[in-house]
Design an enzyme around this catalytic site. Structure first.
Site, short mmCIF file in Angstrom:
data_model
loop_
_atom_site.label_atom_id
_atom_site.label_comp_id
_atom_site.label_asym_id
_atom_site.label_seq_id
_atom_site.Cartn_x
_atom_site.Cartn_y
_atom_site.Cartn_z
N ASP A 178 43.40 35.63 34.67
CA ASP A 178 41.93 35.65 34.64
C ASP A 178 41.40 34.47 35.43
OD1 ASP A 178 41.72 37.89 33.04
OD2 ASP A 178 40.52 36.91 31.48
N TYR A 187 44.11 34.96 17.88
CA TYR A 187 44.74 35.85 16.88
C TYR A 187 46.14 35.45 16.48
CZ TYR A 187 40.85 38.79 18.25
OH TYR A 187 39.60 39.26 18.51
N GLY A 207 31.59 39.76 42.01
CA GLY A 207 30.25 39.43 41.53
C GLY A 207 30.13 37.94 41.30
N PRO A 242 44.93 33.19 21.92
CA PRO A 242 44.66 32.04 21.05
C PRO A 242 43.79 32.38 19.84
CG PRO A 242 43.29 31.93 23.02
CD PRO A 242 44.26 33.06 23.23
N GLU A 294 43.32 45.42 28.28
CA GLU A 294 44.02 44.57 27.31
C GLU A 294 44.58 45.41 26.15
OE1 GLU A 294 42.86 40.26 26.04
OE2 GLU A 294 41.93 41.60 24.58
C1 UD2 Z 1 39.28 39.57 27.79
C2 UD2 Z 1 40.62 39.20 28.40
C3 UD2 Z 1 40.67 39.75 29.83
C4 UD2 Z 1 40.49 41.25 29.84
C5 UD2 Z 1 39.19 41.60 29.12
C6 UD2 Z 1 39.13 43.11 28.93
C7 UD2 Z 1 41.65 37.11 27.66
C8 UD2 Z 1 41.46 35.64 27.56
N1 UD2 Z 1 40.72 37.75 28.40
O1 UD2 Z 1 38.37 38.72 28.49
O2 UD2 Z 1 41.91 39.43 30.45
O3 UD2 Z 1 41.61 41.88 29.24
O4 UD2 Z 1 39.08 40.98 27.83
O5 UD2 Z 1 37.93 43.51 28.45
O6 UD2 Z 1 42.60 37.65 27.15
N2 UD2 Z 1 35.96 39.96 36.46
C9 UD2 Z 1 35.30 39.73 37.67
N3 UD2 Z 1 33.94 39.98 37.74
C10 UD2 Z 1 33.22 40.43 36.67
C11 UD2 Z 1 33.90 40.65 35.45
C12 UD2 Z 1 35.28 40.40 35.37
O7 UD2 Z 1 35.89 39.31 38.66
O8 UD2 Z 1 32.00 40.61 36.80
C13 UD2 Z 1 37.42 39.71 36.40
C14 UD2 Z 1 37.75 38.22 36.33
O9 UD2 Z 1 39.00 37.99 36.95
C15 UD2 Z 1 37.84 37.97 34.83
C16 UD2 Z 1 38.52 39.26 34.37
O10 UD2 Z 1 37.97 40.29 35.21
O11 UD2 Z 1 38.60 36.80 34.57
C17 UD2 Z 1 38.32 39.62 32.90
O12 UD2 Z 1 36.96 39.70 32.58
P1 UD2 Z 1 36.29 38.75 31.49
O13 UD2 Z 1 36.87 37.40 31.64
O14 UD2 Z 1 34.82 38.88 31.57
O15 UD2 Z 1 36.80 39.41 30.18
P2 UD2 Z 1 36.84 38.75 28.71
O16 UD2 Z 1 36.35 37.35 28.74
O17 UD2 Z 1 36.20 39.68 27.74
#
Ligand code: UD2
Length: 290
Positions: A147, A172, A60, A170, A239
């Site tokens: 990520d 927690y 996406g 970072p 996670e």
């Molecule tokens: C946290 C975690 C992440 C994951 C997530 C689970 C950290 C810093 N981040 O980040 O690793 O465990 O929680 O809910 O620990 N992605 C896509 N397209 C999308 C959405 C996600 O490619 O539309 C992929 C992408 O590689 C992204 C990863 O999934 O880096 C994790 O998604 P996020 O970064 O939106 O999740 P976040 O920020 O809540």
């Protein structure tokens, strides 16, 4: 098999006088600047002829993060060692052409789109499991899953290698464990009671030997499947399951928050060096759903 354990004191990450703690209570290193000699450790690993696979998902609107991720990785990430990036995406035409360093290369793997960010994030375990089975077992020694919405700011090298590697989140690292955002519902396979837990590990960095990461990805995928069959989604998707796995299968190397920071948190006086950090994003703009 996961087994229950007794409660014990929460390990600290930073001592009361502000000094980084460099050893876990199960005697594995917590990697901080100043705890290793980069030249010496490079010399040791140079003789080993290793390949480090690195998986990154960009589906996406997250394809927009690939350029900064890859360009900054090429400046900082395992420079001088063999790296193979595997980029999973639903839009191969959006993968930027980034000049790769010597012995660094990239393969694009096409996967179907998804309209739930939660599914994208948690499906990474199943895809990692399959990729290891089909390719990495023959193509690499170590693997990191990272990520994509992140940037490398400093050196990330062989000091991060180990059998099973996790990173301390970072947000927690100075938080009492009863406030960790572990999954707290006993119905979920990711459940961790308030009296247990070492660190809160970030899902953004998982690493280790290919065989060990395979066991991790397979177990988490199985636990996610059991939850899904009961219509339960853990608080933080994969996670949460990763944190459960690391509780009962302790990492053999723990990366300090230098290896996973967030651009929105001031880092001065907290870490000596910033190596890898989540860039600031507006979730409403980049995710397919809220
Ligand atoms: C946290 C975690 C992440 C994951 C997530 C689970 C950290 C810093 N981040 O980040 O690793 O465990 O929680 O809910 O620990 N992605 C896509 N397209 C999308 C959405 C996600 O490619 O539309 C992929 C992408 O590689 C992204 C990863 O999934 O880096 C994790 O998604 P996020 O970064 O939106 O999740 P976040 O920020 O809540």
């Amino acid at each position: 098999m996961l087994s229950p354990q007794l409660s014990y004191k929460q390990p600290i990450v930073v001592s009361p006088d502000g000094k980084p703690v460099a050893l876990t209570p199960w005697l594995v290193p917590i990697v901080w600047e100043g705890t290793f000699d980069p030249m010496l450790i490079d010399l040791i690993y140079r003789q080993k002829n290793i390949t480090i696979a690195t998986t990154v998902f960009a589906l996406g609107k997250y394809t927009q993060f690939l350029k900064v991720f890859l360009e900054s990785a090429e400046q900082n990430y395992f420079v001088g060692f063999r790296v193979h990036y595997y980029v999973f995406t639903d839009q191969p035409e959006q993968v930027p052409a980034v000049k790769m360093g010597e012995e660094h290369n990239l393969t694009v793997l096409i996967v179907p789109s998804s309209n739930r960010w939660q599914d994208i994030s948690l499906s990474r375990m199943a895809r990692l499991e399959k990729l290891i089975e089909s390719r990495l077992i023959n193509e690499a020694d170590y693997v990191f899953s990272l990520d994509v919405d992140s940037k490398f700011y400093g050196h990330w090298g062989v000091e991060t290698l180990g059998r099973l590697v996790g990173v301390i989140h970072p947000g927690y690292y100075q938080t009492p464990r009863e406030q960790f955002t572990y999954e707290r519902r006993p119905e979920s396979q990711a459940f961790i009671p308030y009296s247990e837990g070492d660190y809160y590990y970030g899902g953004a960095v998982i690493g280790g030997l290919v065989e060990d990461v395979y066991q991790l990805a397979k177990t988490c995928r199985e636990q996610l499947d059991i939850d899904a069959s009961k219509s339960i989604e853990a608080a933080w998707q994969e996670e949460s399951h990763l944190n459960k796995y690391f509780l009962y299968n302790k990492p053999t190397k723990v990366l300090s928050p230098e290896y996973l920071w967030q651009d929105q948190i001031p880092h001065k006086d907290r870490v000596k060096i910033l190596r890898f950090s989540q860039i600031i994003k507006n979730y409403a703009d980049v995710r397919p759903n809220l």
